[in-house]
Design a protein around this motif. Structure first.
Motif, short mmCIF file in Angstrom:
data_model
loop_
_atom_site.label_atom_id
_atom_site.label_comp_id
_atom_site.label_asym_id
_atom_site.label_seq_id
_atom_site.Cartn_x
_atom_site.Cartn_y
_atom_site.Cartn_z
N GLN A 2 9.52 0.96 2.83
CA GLN A 2 10.07 0.36 1.61
C GLN A 2 10.74 -0.98 1.91
O GLN A 2 10.58 -1.94 1.16
CB GLN A 2 11.06 1.31 0.94
CG GLN A 2 11.64 0.76 -0.35
CD GLN A 2 10.57 0.51 -1.41
OE1 GLN A 2 9.86 1.43 -1.80
NE2 GLN A 2 10.45 -0.72 -1.87
N ALA A 26 -3.28 -6.12 1.97
CA ALA A 26 -2.82 -4.90 2.61
C ALA A 26 -2.63 -5.17 4.10
O ALA A 26 -3.30 -6.02 4.68
CB ALA A 26 -3.84 -3.78 2.42
N SER A 51 0.84 7.24 8.97
CA SER A 51 1.56 7.58 7.74
C SER A 51 2.33 6.38 7.20
O SER A 51 2.30 6.10 5.99
CB SER A 51 2.51 8.75 8.01
OG SER A 51 3.29 9.03 6.88
N THR A 54 -0.14 3.79 5.79
CA THR A 54 -0.62 4.23 4.48
C THR A 54 0.45 4.01 3.41
O THR A 54 0.16 3.51 2.32
CB THR A 54 -1.04 5.71 4.53
OG1 THR A 54 -2.08 5.86 5.49
CG2 THR A 54 -1.52 6.20 3.18
N CYS A 55 1.68 4.35 3.75
CA CYS A 55 2.78 4.22 2.80
C CYS A 55 3.02 2.76 2.41
O CYS A 55 3.12 2.44 1.22
CB CYS A 55 4.05 4.84 3.38
SG CYS A 55 5.46 4.82 2.25
N ASN A 57 1.02 0.24 2.51
CA ASN A 57 -0.08 -0.28 1.71
C ASN A 57 -0.09 0.30 0.31
O ASN A 57 -0.42 -0.40 -0.66
CB ASN A 57 -1.41 -0.07 2.43
CG ASN A 57 -1.58 -1.07 3.56
OD1 ASN A 57 -1.03 -2.16 3.52
ND2 ASN A 57 -2.34 -0.70 4.57
N ASN A 58 0.28 1.56 0.17
CA ASN A 58 0.38 2.15 -1.17
C ASN A 58 1.48 1.47 -1.98
O ASN A 58 1.30 1.19 -3.17
CB ASN A 58 0.63 3.65 -1.08
CG ASN A 58 -0.60 4.43 -0.69
OD1 ASN A 58 -1.73 3.94 -0.82
ND2 ASN A 58 -0.39 5.62 -0.19
N LEU A 59 2.62 1.20 -1.34
CA LEU A 59 3.72 0.50 -2.03
C LEU A 59 3.29 -0.90 -2.47
O LEU A 59 3.57 -1.32 -3.60
CB LEU A 59 4.94 0.41 -1.11
CG LEU A 59 5.68 1.71 -0.85
CD1 LEU A 59 6.69 1.54 0.29
CD2 LEU A 59 6.38 2.20 -2.11
N ARG A 61 0.20 -2.00 -2.99
CA ARG A 61 -0.84 -1.86 -4.02
C ARG A 61 -0.21 -1.55 -5.37
O ARG A 61 -0.53 -2.18 -6.39
CB ARG A 61 -1.83 -0.76 -3.64
CG ARG A 61 -2.95 -0.57 -4.65
CD ARG A 61 -3.89 0.59 -4.29
NE ARG A 61 -4.53 0.36 -3.01
CZ ARG A 61 -4.22 1.02 -1.87
NH1 ARG A 61 -3.29 1.93 -1.85
NH2 ARG A 61 -4.87 0.74 -0.75
N GLU A 62 0.68 -0.57 -5.39
CA GLU A 62 1.32 -0.18 -6.66
C GLU A 62 2.10 -1.34 -7.26
O GLU A 62 2.05 -1.57 -8.47
CB GLU A 62 2.24 1.02 -6.42
CG GLU A 62 1.48 2.30 -6.13
CD GLU A 62 2.39 3.42 -5.63
OE1 GLU A 62 3.64 3.27 -5.69
OE2 GLU A 62 1.85 4.44 -5.18
N TRP A 65 -0.41 -4.13 -8.55
CA TRP A 65 -1.11 -3.76 -9.78
C TRP A 65 -0.16 -3.51 -10.95
O TRP A 65 -0.59 -3.46 -12.09
CB TRP A 65 -1.95 -2.52 -9.54
CG TRP A 65 -3.16 -2.75 -8.69
CD1 TRP A 65 -3.68 -3.94 -8.28
CD2 TRP A 65 -4.01 -1.75 -8.13
NE1 TRP A 65 -4.79 -3.75 -7.50
CE2 TRP A 65 -5.02 -2.41 -7.39
CE3 TRP A 65 -4.01 -0.37 -8.16
CZ2 TRP A 65 -6.02 -1.73 -6.71
CZ3 TRP A 65 -5.01 0.31 -7.47
CH2 TRP A 65 -6.00 -0.37 -6.77
N ASP A 78 -7.59 -4.88 -0.24
CA ASP A 78 -7.55 -3.84 0.78
C ASP A 78 -8.29 -4.38 2.00
O ASP A 78 -9.51 -4.35 2.06
CB ASP A 78 -8.22 -2.56 0.27
CG ASP A 78 -8.25 -1.45 1.29
OD1 ASP A 78 -7.63 -1.60 2.37
OD2 ASP A 78 -8.89 -0.43 1.02
#
Length: 112
Positions: A2, A26, A51, A54-55, A57-59, A61-62, A65, A78
């Motif tokens: 974060q 990403a 992990s 992945t986290c 990159n998810n943060l 991306r979210e 978008w 990505d």
């Protein structure tokens, strides 16, 4: 993850405040993140690395978008889809972290 995502968002926000749209990339894969996808023999360190990767990159991306798009993010890329990690690919240096010249070329072509 974060904390890192927040710092990356801050860099983008500085551009947006000047009216400059941005593209969020990403965090690329690497030898440790790829190894963290293995089976039961994978070490806890590698699983943790995968992990966190992945986290983050998810943060990103979210955010890109969602509210980032409202503020000036034009696109989320990505990077793993352009430069997947593979020892045999020739895209990565021996350290498993840095792109080789061919990897930099592929990433540039993929972004263009």
């Amino acid at each position: 993850p974060q904390s890192l995502a927040t710092r990356v968002q801050g860099l983008h926000s500085a551009c947006h405040e000047l009216g400059v749209p941005t593209v969020v990339l990403a965090v690329p894969p690497n030898g440790d993140t790829a190894a963290g996808q293995g089976g039961s023999e994978v070490s806890k360190r590698l699983l943790s690395c995968h992990s966190r990767w992945t986290c983050i990159n998810n943060l990103l991306r979210e955010w890109a978008w969602g509210s980032g798009a409202e503020d000036g993010v034009a696109l989320f890329v990505d990077t793993a889809s352009i430069i997947p990690y593979s020892v045999e690919s020739g895209l990565w240096e021996e350290d498993g972290l840095h792109l080789a010249a061919a990897g930099s070329q592929r990433l540039g072509e993929g972004l263009a």
